[in-house]
Design a protein around this motif. Structure first.
Motif, PDB file in Angstrom:
ATOM      1  N   UNK A  50       0.800  -1.219   0.000  1.00  0.00           N
ATOM      2  CA  UNK A  50       0.000   0.000   0.000  1.00  0.00           C
ATOM      3  C   UNK A  50       0.831   1.267   0.000  1.00  0.00           C
ATOM      4  N   UNK A  51       2.149   1.131  -0.102  1.00  0.00           N
ATOM      5  CA  UNK A  51       3.024   2.303  -0.086  1.00  0.00           C
ATOM      6  C   UNK A  51       3.042   2.993  -1.449  1.00  0.00           C
ATOM      7  N   UNK A  52       3.239   4.293  -1.418  1.00  0.00           N
ATOM      8  CA  UNK A  52       3.389   5.083  -2.641  1.00  0.00           C
ATOM      9  C   UNK A  52       4.700   5.850  -2.562  1.00  0.00           C
ATOM     10  N   UNK A  53       5.528   5.690  -3.576  1.00  0.00           N
ATOM     11  CA  UNK A  53       6.782   6.423  -3.675  1.00  0.00           C
ATOM     12  C   UNK A  53       6.615   7.519  -4.728  1.00  0.00           C
ATOM     13  N   UNK A  54       7.064   8.733  -4.397  1.00  0.00           N
ATOM     14  CA  UNK A  54       6.871   9.891  -5.269  1.00  0.00           C
ATOM     15  C   UNK A  54       8.205  10.373  -5.813  1.00  0.00           C
ATOM     16  N   UNK A  55       8.227  10.659  -7.100  1.00  0.00           N
ATOM     17  CA  UNK A  55       9.461  11.051  -7.775  1.00  0.00           C
ATOM     18  C   UNK A  55       9.870  12.473  -7.416  1.00  0.00           C
ATOM     19  N   UNK A  56      11.144  12.641  -7.084  1.00  0.00           N
ATOM     20  CA  UNK A  56      11.720  13.949  -6.799  1.00  0.00           C
ATOM     21  C   UNK A  56      12.638  14.307  -7.962  1.00  0.00           C
ATOM     22  N   UNK A  57      12.226  15.256  -8.781  1.00  0.00           N
ATOM     23  CA  UNK A  57      13.008  15.583  -9.985  1.00  0.00           C
ATOM     24  C   UNK A  57      14.354  16.217  -9.636  1.00  0.00           C
ATOM     25  N   UNK A  58      14.466  16.798  -8.457  1.00  0.00           N
ATOM     26  CA  UNK A  58      15.728  17.423  -8.058  1.00  0.00           C
ATOM     27  C   UNK A  58      16.805  16.392  -7.739  1.00  0.00           C
TER      28      UNK A  58
END
Length: 215
Positions: free
Chosen positions: A191-199
């Motif tokens: 159920x985890x969500x990983x979010x992209x960090x463009x920096x």
């Protein structure tokens, strides 16, 4: 089929009744705040993942959550036309590209499954993620199989964010601050969500991002 029919009855009796006023408001128009581009995989439910109600998300689903690069075309372009409508007409404030773990489309692309020989349209569609596949193939010898999958799935999300930036009207709205892009990787079994960090070029757990913002 009976299960679906029972579901219709249960929805009208329970869920609809508890949100009756909301559905009355939605009768005349929709004003979603987010365009959510997800895989067609039956295990991925955008509203369930985000805790949103009807009317909040404008959802596009296809195999491997792919966004074709922008092009002028006389073809029937389902994903492209839906993006156009969401951004130009509905004026969404956010676009999220959400990939997920154990993605069949990504796996088929990565492993060149013989099954694709019997699925010519799927095979053609997955050509759009060949650049991601080629990158992963070059790195496979130094990684465990599970890492191949994650690299393919997360790399695919980043690739689709790049494709979105080829749409002139999207790039214009981002530059003016009217629109924000985000890339997610949803893990089905946790159920985890990983979010992209463009920096940083990395994916970070959403819970940690939220905690850091509060702090």
């Amino acid at each position: 089929m009976q299960q679906l029919l029972d579901g219709i009855v249960r929805f009208r009796r329970e869920d609809f009744e508890s949100h009756k006023e909301l559905f009355k408001e939605l009768k005349e128009q929709q004003r979603p705040h987010t365009l959510f581009i997800a895989c067609s995989d039956s295990r991925v439910d955008p509203n369930l993942i985000t805790g949103t109600l009807p009317g909040e998300l404008f959802i596009i689903r296809n195999i491997a959550n792919i966004v074709p690069p922008y092009r002028e075309s006389g073809e029937y372009a389902g994903t492209t036309s839906a993006i156009e409508y969401a951004v130009k007409v509905l004026e969404v404030e956010n676009i999220i590209v959400c990939g997920h773990s154990n993605c069949g489309g990504c796996a088929a692309s990565l492993h060149s499954s013989d099954m694709l020989n019997e699925l010519p349209h799927t095979h053609k569609w997955l050509e759009l993620i060949n650049p991601v596949r080629d990158t992963v193939l070059r790195e496979m010898d130094s990684m465990e199989p599970e890492a191949w999958e994650w690299m393919m799935e997360q790399g695919n999300v980043v690739e689709q964010l790049k494709h979105l930036l080829t749409y002139p009207y999207i790039k214009e709205k981002i530059m003016s601050g009217e629109l924000a892009l985000s890339g997610w990787h949803y893990i089905i079994e946790t159920g985890e969500v990983f979010i992209y960090d463009k920096d940083t070029g990395e994916f970070h757990l959403a819970n940690e991002i939220r905690k850091n913002r509060k702090g």
